[in-house]
Design a protein around this motif. Sequence first.
Motif, PDB file in Angstrom:
ATOM      1  N   HIS A   1      19.773  68.395  11.992  1.00 26.27           N
ATOM      2  CA  HIS A   1      19.277  67.510  13.065  1.00 26.27           C
ATOM      3  C   HIS A   1      18.229  68.256  13.906  1.00 26.27           C
ATOM      4  O   HIS A   1      17.194  67.700  14.270  1.00 26.27           O
ATOM      5  CB  HIS A   1      20.423  67.059  13.980  1.00 26.27           C
TER       6      HIS A   1
ATOM      7  N   ASP B   1      21.044  59.647  11.225  1.00 25.77           N
ATOM      8  CA  ASP B   1      21.278  60.430  10.011  1.00 25.77           C
ATOM      9  C   ASP B   1      20.297  60.064   8.888  1.00 25.77           C
ATOM     10  O   ASP B   1      20.026  58.882   8.658  1.00 25.77           O
ATOM     11  CB  ASP B   1      22.723  60.236   9.542  1.00 25.77           C
TER      12      ASP B   1
ATOM     13  N   HIS C   1      24.684  70.054   8.722  1.00 29.76           N
ATOM     14  CA  HIS C   1      24.144  68.782   9.222  1.00 29.76           C
ATOM     15  C   HIS C   1      23.587  68.910  10.652  1.00 29.76           C
ATOM     16  O   HIS C   1      22.550  68.316  10.978  1.00 29.76           O
ATOM     17  CB  HIS C   1      25.276  67.747   9.178  1.00 29.76           C
TER      18      HIS C   1
HETATM   19 ZN    ZN Z   1      24.215  63.145  12.513  1.00 28.80          ZN
END
Ligand code: ZN
Length: 345
Positions: free
Chosen positions: A116, A315, A112
């Motif tokens: 980003h 997100d 994750h």
């Molecule tokens: Zn995040």
Amino acid sequence: MALLLGIETSCDETAAAVVEDGVHIRGERVSSQIDLHARFGGVIPEVASRSHLEVLFPLIEDTLAAARLTWDDLDGLAVTTTPGLVGCLLVGLSAAKGLQLATGLPLVGVNHVHAHIYGALMPALERAQRDQGPPVTWPLASLVVSGGHTSLYESRSVSEHRLVGRTIDDAAGEAYDKVAAILGLEYPGGPVIDRLAQTGNPNAFALPRPRPKDGSLSFSFSGLKTAVLYAARGGQHRTQLRDDLSPADLAASFQAAVVDVLSDRLQQCARTIGARGLVICGGVAANSALRARAEGLAGDLGLPLHLPPLALATDNAVMIAGLGFHAFEAGHMADLTLDAAPRAD
Ligand code: ZN
Ligand code: KG4
């Protein structure tokens, strides 16, 4: 041409996206759980994973419909496996494994935090792919700054990131959320404080800008948060907010301190690793003052600055499908033993 479906459930956003060749967004959906968690002032893991379970499959169907695609059009699946809330990660991962079994599509696991960073690079990668811009130059000094992370990486390629510094206590986004709670503002605090700060005086309160004594690239935000608390109450032993408190001035002073610290450490990191570009990503990369400061810093250093488009700062699954494409191209397919891990580094 390869079309990947990305799935993201690591925290409190359920997200799905279809991305072509790592850069072209064909369809995307994000369902935020902010309303569910707002009354608790933070994310409750069990509530979050239950909600992912309810929302994920309809959201995936909706994403495919928005992209006017069917399962047969897809070439692969990408899912966040780390870091995050483990119950939340497992919902996305189990769904992805079920889909892998049902459709026969190859599956890749995605980090994750690396995603980003990838989200910030997507516009430049897309331009380069169309021959409309220069290639991304490495290494990059990458600042990942969100509700769960405040970390600096030396990025050597889309998939190689060496951790060079991190917060020793709170994440910057977490500090935003806590300061908002002190001021009685809504959750999540980042966007609210950002807006309020624009009407305040950033020099109204003298707040600390801690710098590690050992010269390392670490961050600390808990002292700043406590300083804001005492400033808001007008003293260490008071329990109520000051009557004459200007929340806008305090928000502006807090934001100035956060931005000073983040840009100071990013600059130091860029110098240390000989960076050829800067990246700022994660939810706090949506912050207007940080974006403005980063542009100034990049100009001073003569380096390109990669910031995610606002929709890709918080997100989302576009960044998961995007980075997943590179794992897919490299043949890093996962099997059913693929596991979720709450911590990555
Ligand atoms: Zn995040
Ligand atoms: O990346 P993200 O969506 O989720 C995590 O992985 O944590 O980041 C959410 C965090 C929250 O703490 C939120 O307050 C902060 O990003 N945030 C902001 C802004 N927009 C979101 N912080 C400062 N300024 C903003 N404009």
